[in-house]
Design a protein around this motif. Structure first.
Motif, mmCIF file in Angstrom:
data_model
loop_
_atom_site.group_PDB
_atom_site.id
_atom_site.type_symbol
_atom_site.label_atom_id
_atom_site.label_comp_id
_atom_site.label_asym_id
_atom_site.label_seq_id
_atom_site.Cartn_x
_atom_site.Cartn_y
_atom_site.Cartn_z
ATOM 1 N N THR A 60 -16.515 -10.075 -5.344
ATOM 2 C CA THR A 60 -16.843 -8.728 -5.808
ATOM 3 C C THR A 60 -17.448 -8.790 -7.200
ATOM 4 N N LEU A 61 -18.507 -8.007 -7.412
ATOM 5 C CA LEU A 61 -19.103 -7.837 -8.729
ATOM 6 C C LEU A 61 -18.784 -6.440 -9.237
ATOM 7 N N ASP A 62 -18.043 -6.363 -10.329
ATOM 8 C CA ASP A 62 -17.696 -5.086 -10.952
ATOM 9 C C ASP A 62 -18.772 -4.747 -11.976
ATOM 10 N N LEU A 63 -19.623 -3.782 -11.657
ATOM 11 C CA LEU A 63 -20.743 -3.462 -12.530
ATOM 12 C C LEU A 63 -20.331 -2.636 -13.742
ATOM 13 N N ASN A 64 -19.069 -2.211 -13.793
ATOM 14 C CA ASN A 64 -18.574 -1.529 -14.979
ATOM 15 C C ASN A 64 -18.206 -2.513 -16.093
ATOM 16 N N ASP A 65 -18.295 -3.780 -15.806
ATOM 17 C CA ASP A 65 -17.867 -4.824 -16.731
ATOM 18 C C ASP A 65 -19.022 -5.798 -16.920
ATOM 19 N N ASN A 66 -19.463 -5.991 -18.172
ATOM 20 C CA ASN A 66 -20.611 -6.876 -18.417
ATOM 21 C C ASN A 66 -20.195 -8.300 -18.751
ATOM 22 N N LEU A 121 -18.302 -14.790 -11.741
ATOM 23 C CA LEU A 121 -18.728 -15.871 -10.845
ATOM 24 C C LEU A 121 -19.421 -15.287 -9.623
ATOM 25 N N ILE A 122 -20.656 -15.734 -9.376
ATOM 26 C CA ILE A 122 -21.367 -15.272 -8.189
ATOM 27 C C ILE A 122 -21.452 -16.348 -7.119
ATOM 28 N N MET A 123 -21.372 -17.625 -7.500
ATOM 29 C CA MET A 123 -21.348 -18.685 -6.500
ATOM 30 C C MET A 123 -20.927 -19.995 -7.143
ATOM 31 N N ALA A 124 -20.420 -20.903 -6.318
ATOM 32 C CA ALA A 124 -20.056 -22.243 -6.752
ATOM 33 C C ALA A 124 -20.798 -23.248 -5.887
ATOM 34 N N GLN A 172 -21.887 -27.817 -5.293
ATOM 35 C CA GLN A 172 -21.624 -29.237 -5.536
ATOM 36 C C GLN A 172 -22.867 -30.021 -5.188
ATOM 37 N N ASN A 173 -23.440 -30.665 -6.173
ATOM 38 C CA ASN A 173 -24.559 -31.587 -5.989
ATOM 39 C C ASN A 173 -24.388 -32.748 -6.957
ATOM 40 N N TYR A 174 -24.891 -33.914 -6.574
ATOM 41 C CA TYR A 174 -24.792 -35.106 -7.419
ATOM 42 C C TYR A 174 -23.338 -35.387 -7.813
ATOM 43 N N GLN A 175 -22.408 -35.095 -6.904
ATOM 44 C CA GLN A 175 -20.983 -35.284 -7.181
ATOM 45 C C GLN A 175 -20.536 -34.477 -8.398
ATOM 46 N N THR A 176 -21.247 -33.403 -8.665
ATOM 47 C CA THR A 176 -20.941 -32.505 -9.773
ATOM 48 C C THR A 176 -20.513 -31.155 -9.224
ATOM 49 N N ASN A 177 -19.352 -30.689 -9.623
ATOM 50 C CA ASN A 177 -18.890 -29.352 -9.258
ATOM 51 C C ASN A 177 -19.316 -28.371 -10.346
ATOM 52 N N TYR A 178 -19.858 -27.233 -9.934
ATOM 53 C CA TYR A 178 -20.345 -26.273 -10.922
ATOM 54 C C TYR A 178 -20.173 -24.849 -10.403
ATOM 55 N N GLY A 179 -20.191 -23.908 -11.320
ATOM 56 C CA GLY A 179 -20.171 -22.491 -10.983
ATOM 57 C C GLY A 179 -21.341 -21.792 -11.642
ATOM 58 N N ILE A 180 -21.884 -20.772 -10.971
ATOM 59 C CA ILE A 180 -22.969 -19.968 -11.520
ATOM 60 C C ILE A 180 -22.433 -18.560 -11.749
ATOM 61 N N TYR A 181 -22.561 -18.100 -12.977
ATOM 62 C CA TYR A 181 -22.026 -16.812 -13.393
ATOM 63 C C TYR A 181 -23.172 -15.855 -13.713
ATOM 64 N N ALA A 182 -22.877 -14.544 -13.680
ATOM 65 C CA ALA A 182 -23.874 -13.534 -14.028
ATOM 66 C C ALA A 182 -23.236 -12.458 -14.885
ATOM 67 N N SER A 183 -23.906 -12.107 -15.972
ATOM 68 C CA SER A 183 -23.534 -10.981 -16.809
ATOM 69 C C SER A 183 -24.560 -9.880 -16.571
ATOM 70 N N ILE A 184 -24.107 -8.716 -16.102
ATOM 71 C CA ILE A 184 -25.011 -7.674 -15.608
ATOM 72 C C ILE A 184 -24.864 -6.400 -16.443
ATOM 73 N N GLU A 185 -26.005 -5.867 -16.877
ATOM 74 C CA GLU A 185 -26.033 -4.565 -17.546
ATOM 75 C C GLU A 185 -26.690 -3.568 -16.605
ATOM 76 N N ILE A 186 -26.040 -2.411 -16.388
ATOM 77 C CA ILE A 186 -26.535 -1.448 -15.407
ATOM 78 C C ILE A 186 -27.012 -0.179 -16.087
ATOM 79 N N ASN A 196 -21.677 -11.116 -2.587
ATOM 80 C CA ASN A 196 -20.852 -10.408 -3.547
ATOM 81 C C ASN A 196 -20.981 -8.910 -3.339
ATOM 82 N N LYS A 197 -19.847 -8.240 -3.168
ATOM 83 C CA LYS A 197 -19.842 -6.790 -2.982
ATOM 84 C C LYS A 197 -19.968 -6.108 -4.339
ATOM 85 N N VAL A 198 -20.855 -5.117 -4.424
ATOM 86 C CA VAL A 198 -21.103 -4.399 -5.663
ATOM 87 C C VAL A 198 -20.200 -3.177 -5.730
#
Length: 244
Positions: A51-57, A61-64, A66-80, A240-242
């Motif tokens: 879930t993405l809470d658009l009331n909060d900037n 986390l939008i997705m996680a 694994q490539n090159y034996q590296t674990n990572y997360g991709i985050y987003a900060s959203i202004e509406i 992600n549900k908005v």
């Protein structure tokens, strides 16, 4: 990073279906067409979502992945902002993406993010292009790029990670060289690091791997579960549900 052809709305749509691997940022807007992300029931992938809470900037986390034996997360900060469609809708004023490498072999960065319709043309997809040994840990989309997007409360955003090779090849004009199947041509190494996500190596024997992101998985069952009911073939996409 060398500059290549900018991505318009039409080329963004072609980009999504053909998945050519562009290396630089989209700088054009999506054009004058209105895109409305509405609540649509019946997609089994949405049952496995966040879930993405658009009331909060804050960075969410939008997705996680694994490539090159590296674990990572991709985050987003959203202004509406308010939408012209009414109180049950919002628009995006800006989105800032950031990648966090948790246990890296090679540090992975974000080359670019492209806004595109999803395959069913009933929603939005963020195409997130990543690359190992990149210096870019963040990427921003501004109001001009997002001005035609409207989100209904409860709609879903789809994100898809597309991995670029570490050492792409360029022609004399500085444009990336494509192979016959549309994938980027690339070198297996730079003399210091080997791109083992895209190549096999055994001594002097080096072979380009198949693109397993495009692999068609058979409808096999395990304990009554079917592949198409899972959130994705691998950790390559997310929903992600908005809410606001």
């Amino acid at each position: 990073m060398k500059t290549i052809t900018k991505v318009t709305l039409l080329s963004s749509l072609a980009l999504f279906f053909l998945t050519p691997l562009f290396l630089t940022a989209q700088t054009d807007t999506m054009g004058d067409g209105l895109m409305v992300v509405r609540k649509i029931a019946g997609n089994p992938m949405e049952a496995y979502s966040s879930t993405l809470d658009l009331n909060d900037n804050r960075k969410q986390l939008i997705m996680a992945g694994q490539n090159y034996q590296t674990n990572y997360g991709i985050y987003a900060s959203i202004e509406i902002g308010d939408s012209s469609l009414g109180e049950n809708y919002k628009t995006f004023k800006s989105v800032e993406f950031e990648i966090v490498n948790y246990k890296p072999t090679y540090f992975i960065g974000i080359d670019s993010v492209v806004v595109a319709p999803n395959k069913m043309k009933d929603g939005l997809t963020f195409l997130i292009y990543t690359k190992a040994m990149s210096d870019n840990v963040s990427y921003s989309l501004n109001n001009e790029q997002l001005k035609n997007l409207h989100f209904e409360n409860g709609g879903y955003i789809h994100s898809k990670r597309i991995l670029n090779p570490m050492f792409p090849r360029f022609d004399a004009a500085g444009k990336p060289i494509l192979m016959n199947d549309g994938r980027l041509d690339a070198l297996p190494d730079n003399g210091k690091a080997f791109d083992f996500e895209f190549f096999y190596k055994d001594g002097r024997h080096v072979v380009r791997k198949e693109d397993y992101d495009k692999e068609v998985i058979s409808d096999q069952k395990y304990k009554g579960e079917q592949v198409f009911n899972m959130p994705g073939k691998r950790c390559v996409q997310s929903f992600n549900k908005v809410v606001f």
